[in-house]
Motif scaffolding. Structure first.
Motif, mmCIF file in Angstrom:
data_model
loop_
_atom_site.group_PDB
_atom_site.id
_atom_site.type_symbol
_atom_site.label_atom_id
_atom_site.label_comp_id
_atom_site.label_asym_id
_atom_site.label_seq_id
_atom_site.Cartn_x
_atom_site.Cartn_y
_atom_site.Cartn_z
ATOM 1 N N VAL A 263 0.470 -1.361 -0.316
ATOM 2 C CA VAL A 263 -0.096 -0.173 -0.408
ATOM 3 C C VAL A 263 0.687 1.076 0.182
ATOM 4 N N ILE A 264 1.643 1.531 1.145
ATOM 5 C CA ILE A 264 2.511 2.462 0.988
ATOM 6 C C ILE A 264 3.818 2.000 -0.251
ATOM 7 N N SER A 265 3.789 2.653 -0.975
ATOM 8 C CA SER A 265 4.982 2.137 -2.458
ATOM 9 C C SER A 265 5.005 3.039 -3.321
ATOM 10 N N CYS A 266 5.744 3.886 -2.806
ATOM 11 C CA CYS A 266 6.343 5.222 -4.140
ATOM 12 C C CYS A 266 6.770 4.625 -5.432
ATOM 13 N N GLY A 267 7.349 3.506 -5.364
ATOM 14 C CA GLY A 267 8.002 2.932 -7.173
ATOM 15 C C GLY A 267 6.435 2.741 -7.738
ATOM 16 N N THR A 268 5.191 2.199 -6.800
ATOM 17 C CA THR A 268 3.909 2.135 -7.620
ATOM 18 C C THR A 268 3.695 2.808 -8.232
ATOM 19 N N VAL A 269 2.973 4.040 -7.346
ATOM 20 C CA VAL A 269 2.622 5.378 -7.640
ATOM 21 C C VAL A 269 3.381 5.916 -8.985
ATOM 22 N N MET A 270 5.194 6.136 -9.235
ATOM 23 C CA MET A 270 5.553 7.011 -9.799
ATOM 24 C C MET A 270 6.031 6.176 -11.326
ATOM 25 N N ASN A 271 5.909 4.530 -10.959
ATOM 26 C CA ASN A 271 5.185 3.432 -12.088
ATOM 27 C C ASN A 271 4.183 4.603 -12.874
ATOM 28 N N ILE B 225 -4.306 3.761 -8.825
ATOM 29 C CA ILE B 225 -3.374 3.175 -8.458
ATOM 30 C C ILE B 225 -3.045 2.085 -7.676
ATOM 31 N N SER B 226 -4.550 2.518 -6.238
ATOM 32 C CA SER B 226 -4.255 1.259 -5.673
ATOM 33 C C SER B 226 -3.164 1.810 -4.312
ATOM 34 N N ALA B 227 -2.643 2.541 -4.865
ATOM 35 C CA ALA B 227 -1.217 2.445 -3.619
ATOM 36 C C ALA B 227 -1.172 4.253 -2.927
ATOM 37 N N LEU B 228 -0.364 4.036 -1.940
ATOM 38 C CA LEU B 228 0.335 5.747 -1.439
ATOM 39 C C LEU B 228 1.825 5.920 -0.939
ATOM 40 N N CYS B 229 1.335 7.264 -1.805
ATOM 41 C CA CYS B 229 3.416 7.546 -1.752
ATOM 42 C C CYS B 229 4.009 8.713 -0.809
#
Length: 220
Positions: free
Chosen positions: A72-80, A145-149
């Motif tokens: 959930v807490i994933s900058c990589g997922t958001v950045m991509n 995106i289902s992720a938080l940065c």
């Protein structure tokens, strides 16, 4: 008889302050320079850190961003995600440019600078864009995106207060004209300015809790 000295007429800004909603709340305008300088610096630091992480990912496809902690807490997922470059350039570049301007305006105000109405209206347009963009990114993060940065959330946290207090300042000084019927509700909002921010923060926290409720349950 000694003639009385003529009383100078109030300037346009003073007249605007006397008749605008929240005119009795100068604390808003006194705090604004500190908010712009401090909030802009925090946002600039967050955007800069996110840009560094983005550059590290571009250099090394196997790089794991330091702000990617769990699913959930994933900058990589958001950045991509495509949303990370919605205007054709990485969002952190936009953040760096915008927060640099905000910080500079805050520092100038602390140094005693005074700006014309057109300048405040330009700043108002900028913070409206920033607030709208941030809320679009919040929706995308939670439900697409289902992720938080974490760095992005810092940007969220400073952008909304900057928008709110710039708007209140412009209403208080008359830079943004308000019709007769709008004065009373705007005056109530100005008097409860911290309540508005608290409600916004609680709404975002609630949305995060709802969007990732299934994952949070696994941690209990």
């Amino acid at each position: 008889m000694t003639p009385h000295a003529a009383t100078p007429a109030p300037d346009a800004e003073a007249r605007g302050q006397a008749s605008a909603p929240g005119a009795d709340l100068p604390v808003i305008s006194r705090a604004l320079p500190w908010l712009l300088a401090g909030g802009g610096a925090v946002g600039l630091a967050a955007a800069g850190a996110l840009l560094v992480e983005k550059l590290n990912v571009l250099r090394d496809a196997d790089y794991q961003p330091t702000c990617s902690i769990n699913p959930v807490i994933s900058c990589g997922t958001v950045m991509n995600s495509p949303q990370a470059e919605v205007f054709g350039v990485p969002n952190p570049l936009i953040g760096i440019a915008c927060f640099a301007v905000v910080t500079t305006v805050g520092m100038a105000l602390l140094a005693g600078a005074r700006f014309q109405r057109w300048f405040w209206l330009g700043l108002q347009a900028g913070v409206v864009f920033g607030a709208g963009f941030v809320h679009w990114l919040i929706f995308q993060s939670l439900y697409r995106i289902s992720a938080l940065c974490p760095y992005c959330m810092v940007v969220w946290a400073v952008t909304v207060p900057i928008f709110w207090y710039v708007t209140l300042h412009n209403l208080r000084t008359g830079h943004l004209p308000v019709g007769g019927r709008g004065r009373r509700p705007l005056d109530v909002l100005a008097r409860n300015h911290t309540v508005v921010l608290t409600v916004w923060a609680l709404a975002v926290v609630a949305a995060i809790g709802q969007a990732f409720w299934t994952y949070w349950q696994t941690l209990l």
